[in-house]
Design a protein around this motif. Structure first.
Motif, PDB file in Angstrom:
ATOM      1  N   VAL A 298      -7.027   8.411   6.778  1.00 17.21           N
ATOM      2  CA  VAL A 298      -7.436   9.747   7.214  1.00 17.21           C
ATOM      3  C   VAL A 298      -7.581  10.651   5.986  1.00 17.21           C
ATOM      4  O   VAL A 298      -6.592  10.945   5.292  1.00 17.21           O
ATOM      5  N   LEU A 299      -8.794  11.081   5.709  1.00 12.48           N
ATOM      6  CA  LEU A 299      -9.027  11.977   4.581  1.00 12.48           C
ATOM      7  C   LEU A 299      -8.469  13.365   4.880  1.00 12.48           C
ATOM      8  O   LEU A 299      -8.159  13.689   6.028  1.00 12.48           O
ATOM      9  N   ARG A 300      -8.374  14.199   3.862  1.00 11.30           N
ATOM     10  CA  ARG A 300      -7.836  15.551   4.047  1.00 11.30           C
ATOM     11  C   ARG A 300      -8.676  16.362   5.024  1.00 11.30           C
ATOM     12  O   ARG A 300      -8.185  17.266   5.698  1.00 11.30           O
ATOM     13  N   SER A 301      -9.967  16.027   5.084  1.00 13.29           N
ATOM     14  CA  SER A 301     -10.872  16.728   5.994  1.00 13.29           C
ATOM     15  C   SER A 301     -10.690  16.297   7.444  1.00 13.29           C
ATOM     16  O   SER A 301     -11.215  16.932   8.355  1.00 13.29           O
TER      17      SER A 301
ATOM     18  N   VAL B 288       0.859  -1.185   0.000  1.00 12.28           N
ATOM     19  CA  VAL B 288       0.000   0.000   0.000  1.00 12.28           C
ATOM     20  C   VAL B 288       0.893   1.231   0.000  1.00 12.28           C
ATOM     21  O   VAL B 288       1.839   1.323   0.800  1.00 12.28           O
ATOM     22  N   TYR B 289       0.604   2.163  -0.895  1.00  7.32           N
ATOM     23  CA  TYR B 289       1.283   3.463  -0.940  1.00  7.32           C
ATOM     24  C   TYR B 289       0.196   4.528  -0.921  1.00  7.32           C
ATOM     25  O   TYR B 289      -0.679   4.546  -1.790  1.00  7.32           O
ATOM     26  N   SER B 290       0.276   5.447   0.045  1.00  9.63           N
ATOM     27  CA  SER B 290      -0.804   6.409   0.228  1.00  9.63           C
ATOM     28  C   SER B 290      -0.260   7.801   0.538  1.00  9.63           C
ATOM     29  O   SER B 290       0.685   7.946   1.309  1.00  9.63           O
ATOM     30  N   ARG B 291      -0.888   8.808  -0.078  1.00  6.34           N
ATOM     31  CA  ARG B 291      -0.561  10.181   0.314  1.00  6.34           C
ATOM     32  C   ARG B 291      -1.373  10.590   1.534  1.00  6.34           C
ATOM     33  O   ARG B 291      -1.071  11.590   2.178  1.00  6.34           O
ATOM     34  N   LEU B 292      -2.419   9.821   1.853  1.00  5.62           N
ATOM     35  CA  LEU B 292      -3.211  10.056   3.047  1.00  5.62           C
ATOM     36  C   LEU B 292      -2.663   9.206   4.186  1.00  5.62           C
ATOM     37  O   LEU B 292      -2.262   8.055   3.974  1.00  5.62           O
ATOM     38  N   ALA B 293      -2.663   9.736   5.365  1.00  2.46           N
ATOM     39  CA  ALA B 293      -2.150   8.999   6.520  1.00  2.46           C
ATOM     40  C   ALA B 293      -2.986   7.752   6.778  1.00  2.46           C
ATOM     41  O   ALA B 293      -4.203   7.738   6.559  1.00  2.46           O
ATOM     42  N   ILE B 294      -2.308   6.703   7.232  1.00  7.89           N
ATOM     43  CA  ILE B 294      -2.981   5.453   7.602  1.00  7.89           C
ATOM     44  C   ILE B 294      -2.667   5.164   9.058  1.00  7.89           C
ATOM     45  O   ILE B 294      -1.505   4.945   9.418  1.00  7.89           O
ATOM     46  N   GLU B 295      -3.689   5.155   9.881  1.00 16.47           N
ATOM     47  CA  GLU B 295      -3.510   4.897  11.305  1.00 16.47           C
ATOM     48  C   GLU B 295      -3.924   3.466  11.639  1.00 16.47           C
ATOM     49  O   GLU B 295      -4.745   2.862  10.949  1.00 16.47           O
ATOM     50  N   ASN B 296      -3.359   2.958  12.723  1.00 15.38           N
ATOM     51  CA  ASN B 296      -3.731   1.625  13.240  1.00 15.38           C
ATOM     52  C   ASN B 296      -3.567   0.534  12.188  1.00 15.38           C
ATOM     53  O   ASN B 296      -4.328  -0.446  12.181  1.00 15.38           O
TER      54      ASN B 296
END
Length: 356
Positions: free
Chosen positions: A193-196, A166-174
């Motif tokens: 985590v979306l930008r909002s 997985v590669y994401s520009r949005l943060a991934i928690e847990n």
């Protein structure tokens, strides 16, 4: 000619009825896949029967009736994935970049070495999240260039056809890598985590299929799908599931998965969006999926060009719009559906508590 038409009719009846049996062996479950092809065969067969049969006795009428019944049954499963059906997921009414989410999921085929083709598609469509399946260490080495724009990554390189990245520009928690059913078949879970600031529970899956070269029965695949579905059903949070589920959209297992999880299928009323097999135009079906909760509406979904794999990549863009999404309705599970899902999942040492 009567004998030949009779033989084809008998085959079609068997191919239509076998998936009704509660048998998980690949030789039976495989008939879930080519329903569109069987519908085409039934249509052609009806034309040939009308042209060649004399209809002087009861046998020709029985053949035509059986063929028509097979055609209607196959279409009952397939037609929802065409534009003639009512859309299950609404089109997004307004663009909101802070609550938008774009995903590209690709089964790369581990032995495929055309990483440049995939990277070119990623550059062109610029998805927020990239999920690769069957990706080994070689693929990770090629894809790590994505880290410059997508710094949040989860790596599970394997050389057994079940690696995931997985590669994401949005943060991934847990984030967690789980081996829910089989010790060498991972799945990835976390909170995107979306930008909002809104969070989306994500499950990236790639269960092993029932096949002569993999598992002889569908139980491991079905158990993984349904234990995740049962977990999702307990949670009222925004949720998204995607991956190569090694099952077609219209199988009984996937339908039961949709019922129990309560998730929506954006392909309903829009199209098949076949992703497999990339090399054989006449033998294709939707193996790569995206399901989501009612919190989302759809901007776009479509398969992308071939990258040298046996799967086409799948691209989707969603918007978190719970007010509009509240009007959406999927298919509901009754008590029998829930009991069946529990029984299937219980065939493997996994519980819904094992899922994030």
């Amino acid at each position: 000619m009567f004998e030949a038409l009779g033989a084809v009719t008998l085959f079609l009846v068997l191919a239509t009825c076998l998936p009704l049996l509660p048998i998980g062996h690949w030789s039976v479950r495989g008939f879930d896949f080519p329903r569109l092809q069987f519908a085409a065969i039934a249509t052609l067969l009806l034309i040939l029967q009308a042209y060649f049969l004399s209809f002087a006795g009861i046998a020709p009428w029985l053949m035509v009736t059986a063929t028509l019944g097979c055609l209607l049954w196959q279409l009952w499963w397939v037609l929802p994935y065409t534009p003639v059906w009512r859309k299950e997921v609404h089109s997004c009414q307004s663009q909101d970049s802070d609550n938008s989410l774009s995903i590209l999921v690709s089964n790369v085929l581990m032995t495929n070495r055309n990483s440049k083709a995939l990277l070119a598609l990623i550059h062109e469509h610029n998805p927020d999240v990239v999920i690769t399946l069957e990706s080994d260490q070689w693929w990770q080495d090629q894809l790590d260039v994505l880290l410059t724009q997508r710094p949040h990554s989860i790596n599970c390189p394997l050389d057994n056809l079940y690696g995931m990245h997985v590669y994401s520009r949005l943060a991934i928690e847990n984030s967690e890598i789980r081996y829910l059913v089989e010790d060498d078949v991972p799945s990835i879970h976390g909170d995107l985590v979306l930008r909002s600031g809104n969070k989306v529970r994500v499950h990236f899956l790639h269960p092993a299929p029932p096949s002569p070269t993999e598992n002889s029965h569908s139980t491991p695949r079905d158990a993984e799908l349904l234990v995740v579905a049962r977990r999702v059903a307990e949670q009222s949070i925004p949720t998204l599931i995607t991956g190569d589920l090694n099952d077609v959209a219209w199988s009984r297992t996937t339908r039961l998965f949709r019922k129990v999880s309560g998730l929506l299928d954006p392909r309903i009323g829009r199209g098949l969006f076949n992703t497999f097999h990339a090399d054989y135009p006449l033998v294709r079906w939707p193996l790569d999926h995206l399901f989501h909760s009612r919190h989302f509406t759809l901007n776009e979904i479509r398969p992308l060009p071939n990258i040298g794999s046996d799967h086409f990549p799948l691209y989707a863009s969603l918007t978190f719009s719970p007010q509009q999404g509240r009007q959406q309705q999927g298919i509901n599970a009754d008590a029998q559906d829930k009991q069946q899902a529990q029984e299937i999942a219980a065939q493997k040492p996994v519980t819904k508590e094992d899922v994030l």
